[in-house]
Write an enzyme that holds these catalytic residues in place. Structure first.
Site, PDB file in Angstrom:
ATOM      1  N   PRO A 121       0.721  -1.154  -0.059  1.00  0.00           N
ATOM      2  CA  PRO A 121       0.001  -0.024  -0.046  1.00  0.00           C
ATOM      3  C   PRO A 121       0.755   1.258  -0.230  1.00  0.00           C
ATOM      4  O   PRO A 121       1.862   1.363   0.564  1.00  0.00           O
ATOM      5  CB  PRO A 121      -0.703  -0.208   1.221  1.00  0.00           C
ATOM      6  N   CYS A 122       0.244   2.269  -1.101  1.00  0.00           N
ATOM      7  CA  CYS A 122       1.534   3.574  -1.228  1.00  0.00           C
ATOM      8  C   CYS A 122       0.551   4.762  -0.382  1.00  0.00           C
ATOM      9  O   CYS A 122       1.311   5.739  -0.469  1.00  0.00           O
ATOM     10  CB  CYS A 122       1.560   3.570  -2.666  1.00  0.00           C
ATOM     11  N   GLN A 123      -0.419   4.674  -0.369  1.00  0.00           N
ATOM     12  CA  GLN A 123      -1.345   5.712   0.113  1.00  0.00           C
ATOM     13  C   GLN A 123      -0.646   6.523   1.478  1.00  0.00           C
ATOM     14  O   GLN A 123      -0.518   7.824   1.595  1.00  0.00           O
ATOM     15  CB  GLN A 123      -2.940   5.536   0.669  1.00  0.00           C
TER      16      GLN A 123
END
Length: 383
Positions: A121-123
């Site tokens: 996950p990059c958020q």
């Protein structure tokens, strides 16, 4: 900035010139955080985009995982195997083995895992997000990717994340730290038994009509080779064309031919139901309250746009370009085109879920280039 792992002189190979001998065996790929399958489609290959055929790659997809139900639905409708829909931190090895056996119709003892993919996950690291970094629980999920890598002992792994990961400086307690999140993550991959490096790739440099900068971490098992044995894909397009002979593809290159084909039965995900109805607000500098540029690659397609996807560069007939009454937002298919998904890849879900799945994806054309360089790396090690 992770100088230990970053090298301006990384080895590169022109993905378009890579060939494999007939006896080069397919490599088995275990995919984590798979989403709708942008990275996986690139590794699989055998698709067409903007008049170019991206040939089949020597990889077999044996496992995929994602907790976003609608993205998993899209994946299953476009690939030939099921997606394990549990969070990666809940996955057991027995569950993974069972799914691999179902997908391959072989006992797990006959399916060695050669490559593990993971766009964790990059958020939490994104410039567009709240930048929680490693203090956000999602920022810890890479450790479960490492857990799975240590168990299956692949020859290589590829991890992908936003460029903002290089500057995120919060630990799992929320405190500011001297080292970046990327430094810590790379050290942890190194401790797992892999020689690791990273490079920042821009999708526009590979023929995608969108600028999208991503950190691509590459790891090779220490008993097999060093970072000097790894290859990244060479840039094949550049902004002016002076360096490569090919200019970046523009938004116009990507989507101009379908502007007036909304509701055409021959183009999927391009109906009035596939276009966000979110309003535009004159004079306000808000997210998505602008047109993309016809003569430039599109800006990064975002997952969390909440309906405020950018407007098409054209206006409806009879309206001045600056009159927002004549604007329309990009359709799902136009966003997919700007991400380099082929028109044959169908998003079998609601428009809002499709926009999110597309925005979360790795552009398949960029992934195809990465896949060729990974296969080339492993083919050289066998020689």
């Amino acid at each position: 900035m992770s100088k230990k792992y970053f090298h301006n002189s990384v080895n590169t190979i022109d993905a378009n010139t890579v060939n494999f001998s007939p006896d080069f065996k397919n490599l088995n790929v275990l995919s984590l955080f798979s989403g709708a399958g942008g990275m996986d489609l690139g590794f699989q290959g055998d698709f067409d985009f903007l008049g170019t055929h991206y040939e089949k790659n020597p990889f077999s997809l044996v496992f995929a995982n994602d907790i976003f139900k609608q993205a998993a639905d899209v994946y299953e409708d476009n690939f030939n195997h099921q997606v394990e829909r549990r969070s990666v931190d809940e996955l057991t090895f027995d569950e993974i083995d069972h799914q691999i056996e179902k997908n391959t119709n072989k006992p797990i003892s006959e399916v060695p895992i050669d490559v593990i993919l993971g766009g964790f996950p990059c958020q939490t690291f994104s410039y567009a997000g709240k930048r929680g970094g490693l203090s956000d629980p999602r920022g810890q999920l890479y450790r479960h990717m490492i857990r799975i890598i240590e168990h299956y002992n692949p020859k290589m792994f590829i991890a992908e994340n936003v460029d903002g990961i290089r500057n995120s400086r919060k630990n799992d307690k929320g405190d500011k730290i001297e080292r970046s999140a990327l430094d810590i993550i790379l050290d942890d991959f190194d401790k797992a038994g892999y020689n690791v490096q990273y490079n920042v790739l821009n999708s526009a440099d590979y023929g995608v009509p969108q600028t999208r900068r991503r950190v691509i971490i590459m790891g090779i098992r220490k008993d097999l080779g060093d970072i000097s044995d790894q290859f990244y894909p060479a840039v094949s397009f550049d902004e002016t064309g002076l360096f490569t002979g090919k200019m970046w593809k523009t938004s116009k290159d990507g989507i101009d031919d379908i502007w007036d084909k909304v509701n055409s039965p021959t183009i999927a995900n391009h109906t009035t139901r596939d276009i966000s109805k979110a309003k535009f607000y004159p004079g306000k500098r808000t997210q998505g309250n602008n047109k993309i540029d016809a003569n430039r690659p599109a800006p990064t397609i975002r997952a969390e746009h909440h309906g405020n996807i950018e407007a098409h560069y054209r206006s409806y007939d009879g309206f001045e370009p600056d009159d927002m009454q004549g604007w329309r937002r990009l359709s799902v298919r136009e966003c997919a085109r700007l991400q380099s998904f082929p028109d044959s890849f169908i998003f079998t879900t609601s428009a809002s879920s499709a926009y999110k799945a597309i925005g979360n994806a790795v552009p398949p054309v960029m992934a195809w280039n990465i896949a060729r360089s990974v296969a080339y790396t492993l083919s050289q090690l066998e020689n």
